[in-house]
Write a protein that holds these residues in place. Structure first.
Motif, PDB file in Angstrom:
ATOM      1  N   ALA A 139       0.833  -1.206   0.000  1.00 27.80           N
ATOM      2  CA  ALA A 139       0.000   0.000   0.000  1.00 27.80           C
ATOM      3  C   ALA A 139       0.866   1.254   0.000  1.00 27.80           C
ATOM      4  CB  ALA A 139      -0.918  -0.008   1.219  1.00 27.80           C
ATOM      5  N   ARG A 140       1.956   1.207   0.782  1.00 23.33           N
ATOM      6  CA  ARG A 140       2.870   2.341   0.821  1.00 23.33           C
ATOM      7  C   ARG A 140       3.523   2.566  -0.541  1.00 23.33           C
ATOM      8  NH1 ARG A 140       4.264   7.126   3.221  1.00 23.33           N
ATOM      9  NH2 ARG A 140       6.479   7.516   2.946  1.00 23.33           N
ATOM     10  N   GLY A 141       3.885   1.455  -1.204  1.00 16.89           N
ATOM     11  CA  GLY A 141       4.486   1.579  -2.530  1.00 16.89           C
ATOM     12  C   GLY A 141       3.533   2.192  -3.540  1.00 16.89           C
ATOM     13  N   LEU A 142       2.267   1.760  -3.501  1.00 16.89           N
ATOM     14  CA  LEU A 142       1.269   2.322  -4.416  1.00 16.89           C
ATOM     15  C   LEU A 142       1.025   3.795  -4.116  1.00 16.89           C
ATOM     16  CD1 LEU A 142      -1.289  -0.626  -4.478  1.00 16.89           C
ATOM     17  CD2 LEU A 142       0.277   0.045  -6.299  1.00 16.89           C
ATOM     18  N   TRP A 143       0.983   4.133  -2.834  1.00 13.75           N
ATOM     19  CA  TRP A 143       0.779   5.534  -2.459  1.00 13.75           C
ATOM     20  C   TRP A 143       1.970   6.382  -2.907  1.00 13.75           C
ATOM     21  CZ3 TRP A 143      -2.259   9.316  -1.390  1.00 13.75           C
ATOM     22  CH2 TRP A 143      -1.772  10.447  -0.755  1.00 13.75           C
ATOM     23  N   LEU A 147       1.933   9.525  -5.395  1.00 10.33           N
ATOM     24  CA  LEU A 147       2.444  10.814  -4.933  1.00 10.33           C
ATOM     25  C   LEU A 147       3.577  11.292  -5.838  1.00 10.33           C
ATOM     26  CD1 LEU A 147       2.294  12.978  -2.747  1.00 10.33           C
ATOM     27  CD2 LEU A 147       3.931  11.639  -1.399  1.00 10.33           C
ATOM     28  N   GLU A 148       4.444  10.361  -6.251  1.00 12.42           N
ATOM     29  CA  GLU A 148       5.550  10.715  -7.135  1.00 12.42           C
ATOM     30  C   GLU A 148       5.020  11.190  -8.486  1.00 12.42           C
ATOM     31  OE1 GLU A 148       9.906   8.888  -8.345  1.00 12.42           O
ATOM     32  OE2 GLU A 148       8.274   7.513  -7.857  1.00 12.42           O
ATOM     33  N   ALA A 149       4.004  10.500  -9.003  1.00 12.29           N
ATOM     34  CA  ALA A 149       3.405  10.923 -10.274  1.00 12.29           C
ATOM     35  C   ALA A 149       2.802  12.317 -10.152  1.00 12.29           C
ATOM     36  CB  ALA A 149       2.332   9.916 -10.705  1.00 12.29           C
ATOM     37  N   LEU A 150       2.203  12.606  -9.001  1.00 14.74           N
ATOM     38  CA  LEU A 150       1.609  13.930  -8.776  1.00 14.74           C
ATOM     39  C   LEU A 150       2.685  15.014  -8.743  1.00 14.74           C
ATOM     40  CD1 LEU A 150      -0.931  15.587  -8.121  1.00 14.74           C
ATOM     41  CD2 LEU A 150      -0.530  15.090  -5.708  1.00 14.74           C
ATOM     42  N   VAL A 151       3.811  14.717  -8.076  1.00 12.99           N
ATOM     43  CA  VAL A 151       4.907  15.691  -7.994  1.00 12.99           C
ATOM     44  C   VAL A 151       5.497  15.944  -9.380  1.00 12.99           C
ATOM     45  CG1 VAL A 151       7.251  16.060  -7.123  1.00 12.99           C
ATOM     46  CG2 VAL A 151       5.469  15.212  -5.587  1.00 12.99           C
ATOM     47  N   PRO A 165       6.405  21.148  -1.356  1.00 12.77           N
ATOM     48  CA  PRO A 165       7.585  20.786  -0.555  1.00 12.77           C
ATOM     49  C   PRO A 165       7.335  19.616   0.390  1.00 12.77           C
ATOM     50  CG  PRO A 165       7.337  23.171  -0.630  1.00 12.77           C
ATOM     51  CD  PRO A 165       6.089  22.590  -1.229  1.00 12.77           C
ATOM     52  N   SER A 166       6.148  19.564   1.003  1.00 17.82           N
ATOM     53  CA  SER A 166       5.851  18.454   1.917  1.00 17.82           C
ATOM     54  C   SER A 166       5.685  17.143   1.158  1.00 17.82           C
ATOM     55  CB  SER A 166       4.586  18.758   2.729  1.00 17.82           C
ATOM     56  OG  SER A 166       3.459  18.898   1.885  1.00 17.82           O
ATOM     57  N   ARG A 167       5.133  17.211  -0.054  1.00 19.07           N
ATOM     58  CA  ARG A 167       5.015  15.993  -0.867  1.00 19.07           C
ATOM     59  C   ARG A 167       6.392  15.478  -1.260  1.00 19.07           C
ATOM     60  NH1 ARG A 167       0.371  18.666  -4.647  1.00 19.07           N
ATOM     61  NH2 ARG A 167      -1.412  18.281  -3.285  1.00 19.07           N
ATOM     62  N   ILE A 168       7.266  16.386  -1.628  1.00 19.72           N
ATOM     63  CA  ILE A 168       8.627  15.991  -1.991  1.00 19.72           C
ATOM     64  C   ILE A 168       9.329  15.367  -0.797  1.00 19.72           C
ATOM     65  CG2 ILE A 168      10.880  16.880  -2.699  1.00 19.72           C
ATOM     66  CD1 ILE A 168       9.350  19.039  -4.297  1.00 19.72           C
ATOM     67  N   ALA A 169       9.155  15.966   0.386  1.00 15.35           N
ATOM     68  CA  ALA A 169       9.767  15.420   1.593  1.00 15.35           C
ATOM     69  C   ALA A 169       9.206  14.042   1.921  1.00 15.35           C
ATOM     70  CB  ALA A 169       9.546  16.375   2.763  1.00 15.35           C
ATOM     71  N   ALA A 170       7.900  13.844   1.705  1.00 15.46           N
ATOM     72  CA  ALA A 170       7.271  12.551   1.987  1.00 15.46           C
ATOM     73  C   ALA A 170       7.837  11.446   1.104  1.00 15.46           C
ATOM     74  CB  ALA A 170       5.757  12.646   1.803  1.00 15.46           C
ATOM     75  N   LEU A 171       8.302  11.808  -0.077  1.00 16.90           N
ATOM     76  CA  LEU A 171       8.892  10.813  -0.983  1.00 16.90           C
ATOM     77  C   LEU A 171      10.318  10.462  -0.601  1.00 16.90           C
ATOM     78  CD1 LEU A 171       7.592  12.146  -4.427  1.00 16.90           C
ATOM     79  CD2 LEU A 171       6.951  10.000  -3.320  1.00 16.90           C
ATOM     80  N   GLY A 172      10.884  11.174   0.376  1.00 16.87           N
ATOM     81  CA  GLY A 172      12.256  10.895   0.783  1.00 16.87           C
ATOM     82  C   GLY A 172      13.288  11.404  -0.203  1.00 16.87           C
ATOM     83  N   TRP A 173      12.974  12.511  -0.889  1.00 15.12           N
ATOM     84  CA  TRP A 173      13.901  13.081  -1.876  1.00 15.12           C
ATOM     85  C   TRP A 173      15.213  13.464  -1.211  1.00 15.12           C
ATOM     86  CZ3 TRP A 173      14.848  13.812  -6.887  1.00 15.12           C
ATOM     87  CH2 TRP A 173      15.641  14.872  -7.290  1.00 15.12           C
ATOM     88  N   ASN A 174      16.322  12.941  -1.749  1.00 14.39           N
ATOM     89  CA  ASN A 174      17.648  13.204  -1.192  1.00 14.39           C
ATOM     90  C   ASN A 174      18.462  14.157  -2.039  1.00 14.39           C
ATOM     91  OD1 ASN A 174      17.428  11.404   1.071  1.00 14.39           O
ATOM     92  ND2 ASN A 174      17.649   9.701  -0.351  1.00 14.39           N
ATOM     93  N   GLY A 175      17.858  14.631  -3.136  1.00 15.04           N
ATOM     94  CA  GLY A 175      18.596  15.554  -3.996  1.00 15.04           C
ATOM     95  C   GLY A 175      18.926  16.850  -3.269  1.00 15.04           C
ATOM     96  N   HIS A 176      20.034  17.426  -3.644  1.00 17.03           N
ATOM     97  CA  HIS A 176      20.492  18.656  -2.985  1.00 17.03           C
ATOM     98  C   HIS A 176      20.974  19.621  -4.054  1.00 17.03           C
ATOM     99  CE1 HIS A 176      22.309  21.223   0.093  1.00 17.03           C
ATOM    100  NE2 HIS A 176      23.366  21.296  -0.683  1.00 17.03           N
TER     101      HIS A 176
END
Length: 395
Positions: A139-143, A147-151, A165-176
């Motif tokens: 379920a987490r993977g599907l969510w 969410l990634e498709a939405l971003v 920004p909160s959606r990006i953070a929820a995806l665990g984005w590590n880019g800097h």
């Protein structure tokens, strides 16, 4: 010697032990599991509910063994959903083991059938725990995928809101820092895990989205941890990273947008990449991947306003502001088919003077007019600059 208890007598005896077993289980958890001791009171209470539900569930199952699928699910239904995110599967199995040990110790002197029932039930509970966590992960993977498709869609359309920004953070984005967008054709079988592994190997992070037949990857570099003993590693160019990701795309053109300062500005890179992808077929020998900025002429001819403004602001206007003489030389050189002699005759100068001016043009704007592809870009810049009504271009 006392006569063996009947099943109903055993059930009644077990029900009288429920409170005692629950108390002993919670004490054993406190004594043996450091992660349980360190939990906030609310989560410790939730874990205790699971343990108590397991004991009660065993008694119900012992009464009716056919209830395994339902009783096992009820054990984990007693816990709030957020507990799955704070307690790992390994910790859950430790919890089951402690609970089973407490029950076994209390009934070790009882009949063999009860001990066998405990072993069978503990196995079913362990499988049930694995199933709960597997379903949660799915379920987490599907969510995450939604969410990634939405971003990615927000980046492509440039329609940002306060929640991005909160959606990006929820995806665990590590880019800097800097970001670039890569656009190509989606393969028939998309291997997202392979793309992510490749990115990690290159010290990068990616956001992946499929838009119809297009595959879009937002690339960001991962900040590397360095100390006094470790020299800093030079950052990989985005074009190199894109080249390593290339096998994950389908056949056809692949275009990399220009670099922008952050993920929140990625829409500009995405627009350039999408515009370049739309016209890449007009460049017969386009590399894979190609830079969107190398497709500026085709993009401008197709009506891309970003390409036209880039040509004017990056080439035409800086060259005019620096020297109208250099601009005139470039016009003549390109109009004369890149012939030094013909240009020199038209300008009444020596060919070496033309060579010197072409070198100065390259130093000012970074493009070499003697190369076929770059000459096309420069020619397009002169055309759109003149059409736009920029400062007078010819002397």
């Amino acid at each position: 010697m006392a006569a063996p208890r009947t099943k109903q007598q055993t059930l009644a005896w077990l029900r009288t032990l429920t409170g005692e077993l629950s108390t002993a289980t919670l004490k054993r958890l406190e004594d043996t599991l450091p992660w349980y001791r360190d939990m906030p009171p609310g989560r410790r209470s939730a874990v205790g509910l699971v343990a108590q539900a397991g004991i009660t569930s065993f008694i119900s199952w012992f009464e009716d063994p056919k209830s395994i699928p339902w009783i096992a699910a009820d054990v984990f239904g007693a816990a709030p959903r957020e507990l799955l995110r704070s307690v790992s599967l390994q910790q859950t199995l430790q919890l089951i083991r402690v609970t089973v040990e407490i029950v076994e110790q209390r009934v070790k002197n009882d009949d063999e059938s009860l001990r066998e029932a405990i072993l069978l039930y503990s196995r079913e509970i362990a499988f049930a725990a694995a199933d709960v966590y597997a379903r949660a992960a799915e379920a987490r993977g599907l969510w995450d995928a939604r969410l990634e498709a939405l971003v990615v869609d927000s980046i492509l359309t440039g329609e940002y809101d306060s929640e991005l920004p909160s959606r990006i953070a929820a995806l665990g984005w590590n880019g800097h820092g800097e970001v670039s967008v890569l656009v190509g054709t989606a393969p028939k079988m998309l291997d997202v895990d392979m793309l992510r592994r490749t990115a990690r190997h290159l010290d990068a992070d990616v956001l992946i989205g499929v838009q119809g037949s297009r595959l879009v990857i937002v690339i960001g570099r991962v900040e590397q941890e360095v100390d006094e003993t470790t020299p800093p590693v030079e950052q990989r160019p985005f074009l190199e990273i894109a080249g390593q990701l290339e096998p994950g795309f389908g056949s056809g053109h692949l275009v990399l947008g220009h670099t922008v300062a952050s993920l929140l500005e990625a829409a500009r890179s995405a627009k350039a990449a999408l515009a370049g992808f739309a016209v890449a077929r007009a460049w017969r020998n386009a590399p894979r991947p190609a830079l969107a900025d190398d497709l500026l002429p085709e993009r401008a001819f197709a009506g891309d306003p970003l390409a036209r403004s880039t040509l004017i602001n990056r080439i035409y206007r800086p060259l005019h502001d620096h020297s109208t003489e250099l601009l005139t030389t470039l016009w003549c050189y390109l109009d004369n088919g890149r012939s030094l002699e013909a240009t020199a005759r038209e300008l009444f100068v020596h060919p070496n003077t033309v060579r010197y001016r072409l070198k100065r043009i390259s130093e000012v704007i970074g493009y070499d007019a003697t190369g076929a592809r770059e000459a096309l870009i420069l020619q397009a810049a002169l055309i759109v600059g003149a059409i736009a009504g920029s400062p007078k271009s010819r002397s």
